[in-house]
Write an enzyme that holds these catalytic residues in place. Structure first.
Site, mmCIF file in Angstrom:
data_model
loop_
_atom_site.group_PDB
_atom_site.id
_atom_site.type_symbol
_atom_site.label_atom_id
_atom_site.label_comp_id
_atom_site.label_asym_id
_atom_site.label_seq_id
_atom_site.Cartn_x
_atom_site.Cartn_y
_atom_site.Cartn_z
ATOM 1 N N HIS A 112 15.555 -12.213 17.492
ATOM 2 C CA HIS A 112 16.455 -11.349 16.794
ATOM 3 C C HIS A 112 16.060 -9.801 16.858
ATOM 4 C CE1 HIS A 112 13.951 -11.252 13.013
ATOM 5 N NE2 HIS A 112 14.523 -10.191 12.894
ATOM 6 N N ASP A 142 13.655 -18.660 16.709
ATOM 7 C CA ASP A 142 13.711 -17.125 16.742
ATOM 8 C C ASP A 142 12.294 -16.393 17.329
ATOM 9 O OD1 ASP A 142 14.649 -14.522 16.239
ATOM 10 O OD2 ASP A 142 14.204 -14.568 14.153
ATOM 11 N N GLY A 215 11.638 -4.133 10.209
ATOM 12 C CA GLY A 215 10.751 -3.766 11.156
ATOM 13 C C GLY A 215 9.494 -4.455 11.405
ATOM 14 N N SER A 217 9.453 -7.538 11.404
ATOM 15 C CA SER A 217 9.827 -9.078 12.259
ATOM 16 C C SER A 217 9.328 -8.825 13.523
ATOM 17 C CB SER A 217 11.438 -8.771 12.424
ATOM 18 O OG SER A 217 12.167 -9.099 11.316
ATOM 19 N N GLY A 273 17.864 -38.455 20.861
ATOM 20 C CA GLY A 273 19.070 -38.812 21.146
ATOM 21 C C GLY A 273 19.714 -39.765 19.807
ATOM 22 N N VAL A 274 19.576 -39.242 18.657
ATOM 23 C CA VAL A 274 20.380 -39.771 17.403
ATOM 24 C C VAL A 274 20.924 -38.720 16.574
ATOM 25 C CG1 VAL A 274 18.644 -41.873 17.490
ATOM 26 C CG2 VAL A 274 18.023 -39.764 16.088
#
Length: 488
Positions: A112, A142, A215, A217, A273-274
């Site tokens: 982000h 992220d 800031g 982050s 795949g469920v």
């Protein structure tokens, strides 16, 4: 020596032994973080981005003034000038943090921080700046990996530690660029682990009281050995400033993602795949389980790894590759971390007993582009169908009119719910348009099938009837409470 004297000596001796044992196992609080901070600061960078924002073509909403107010003309002229379609595009900037993981110039930050950026600039601890290239990004966790050219400069890189070994109460150090004030060091402890803050499908955050602000982050969270155990990502704050509740992506989750981004430019995740759902106590009881632990399989992707291993809707996954699935949200992360192609043993609960199947883990396919939503539902007409006593449900066999009314596909099979009144079904969140595919693990195609299933469940003294329910948003199981109609 008197008895009381001997008891006192024993008590003192026991206290001394306990104190020595505690001292041996406890991690001493540092007298200062200065040496650690001096060593780590050169590896932490400031990240700034710029992006072009075009002016909107429509005039923004103007504040409301009394008729004839002198401010009305002033604000109208000002806002029209600000929103001119021919006005030059504006440049927006944002700030964040990051850290060097490889002396070759690889830098880690949050996705982000650099999202939608036209240019990314990395500022090192010595205030030199470098243009950065985006190597790869992963929105689900992220995370993003950047690359700068250090030239002849020798960069300081920091290693990852094992966040699974971090304990609640351990000291941690956060370094970053809060509010543009680069090179800021804050200290605190690990306040909690495995926090789910609804940020993504793999939430497993470390919570810390080390001051983290806007800031920070993308900056690192270090343990007392100077290893990165987290990437600071989010805060909880009504005011926007630190109140001692910050969240960091644990290194054990971040490192495999970062390695993939460096090597492939994208993330390669394991795939089962469920579609799964949580197992509440009512569902657990209706399936014969004593605990509501595990992940309930609501549907299986055709041709996927689970389908090839013969996993079925209604199976409850209790263990995956030897790891307990204590709650549903743990399964996606465990599967994602499993090597693609590995044959993993999966322990499931099926038909009242434990079964083990081997699944060859596939690679999670890229998400398809979002498709436009279906046209709005047509106004509902008066409910039609049969009332199922004691449930609050009115259901009907599917027909072309009902398919059109509720936007159901031609291949959808089952009973459509046309009305839900106050009662057990409403309490479980069932709504008109839901399609009941199975009741008691048996297909239902007309109201008589559902009535028969309800009566059979009551006759066998079951408290719940297990329904498999589909709607355009999800496919799930519902444990429908059964009432005998008697007042208690």
């Amino acid at each position: 020596m008197t008895v009381s004297r001997r008891l006192m000596v024993c008590a003192v001796t026991a206290a001394a032994i306990f104190a020595q044992a505690a001292a041996a196992t406890a991690r001493e609080a540092p007298g200062s973080f200065a040496d650690l901070a001096e060593k780590l600061l050169p590896a932490v960078v400031n990240i700034s981005t710029t992006q072009t924002i075009k002016n909107p073509e429509r005039i923004p909403e103007m504040p409301q003034f009394p008729p004839g107010s002198p401010f009305e003309d002033f604000f109208k002229e000002f806002m029209e000038r600000q929103a001119r379609p021919d006005a030059a595009p504006k440049r927006a900037t944002s700030l964040g943090s990051g850290f060097v993981i490889d002396a070759a110039g690889y830098v880690v930050t949050n996705n982000h921080v650099i999202a939608d950026a036209d240019e990314i600039t990395v500022t090192l601890h010595d205030d030199t700046t470098h243009k950065a290239t985006l190597i790869g990004r992963d929105s689900k966790t992220d995370l993003a990996v950047l690359k700068i050219d250090p030239g002849k400069k020798t960069l300081t890189a920091v290693p990852f530690g094992n966040s699974d070994q971090s304990r609640i109460g351990d000291w941690v150090l956060a370094i970053g660029n809060p509010f543009g004030l680069g090179g800021t060091v804050t200290a605190g402890i690990v306040s909690a682990r495995a926090r789910d803050i609804n940020a993504g499908p793999y939430d497993d955050f470390i919570q810390t009281d080390a001051s983290i602000n806007r800031g920070n982050s993308g900056g690192p969270l270090f343990n007392s050995a100077g290893e990165v155990v987290g990437i600071n990502t989010a805060i909880f704050s009504p005011s926007g400033g630190s109140i001692g509740i910050g969240f960091a992506i644990p290194s054990t989750l971040a490192k495999p993602v970062i390695d993939d981004l460096k090597q492939f430019g994208r993330t390669r995740r394991g795939w089962l795949g469920v579609r799964i759902q949580s197992l509440d106590p009512e569902l657990a009881e209706s399936m014969g389980l004593t605990e509501s632990k595990g992940a309930l399989v609501a549907s299986v992707n055709a041709g996927g790894p689970a389908a090839k291993a013969n996993l079925k809707p209604g199976d409850v996954i209790l263990k995956f590759d030897g790891r307990d699935i204590t709650e549903m949200r743990k399964l996606p992360r465990i599967v994602a971390e499993t090597a693609i192609g590995k044959k993993a043993p999966v322990e499931i609960w099926r038909d009242g007993k434990r079964v083990i199947v081997d699944v060859a883990v596939g690679e999670l396919p890229e998400e398809p582009e979002e498709v436009a939503s279906k046209s709005p539902e047509k106004p509902q007409t008066q409910a039609q169908g049969q009332v199922i006593a004691g449930t609050g449900l009115t259901v009907s066999a599917l027909n072309p009119a009902l398919r059109e009314r509720f936007g159901l596909e031609e291949d959808t099979a089952g009973l459509v719910v046309t009305e839900v009144k106050d009662g057990p079904a409403a309490e479980k969140g069932m709504k008109p348009g839901d399609v009941i595919i199975e009741a008691g693990n048996k297909p239902v195609r007309n109201p008589a099938d559902l009535t028969k299933a309800v009566e059979a469940a009551k006759a066998s003294s079951q408290k719940f009837l297990l329904l498999r329910v589909e709607n355009p948003q999800a496919l799930r199981y519902v444990a429908l409470p059964l009432s005998d109609g008697k007042k208690k």
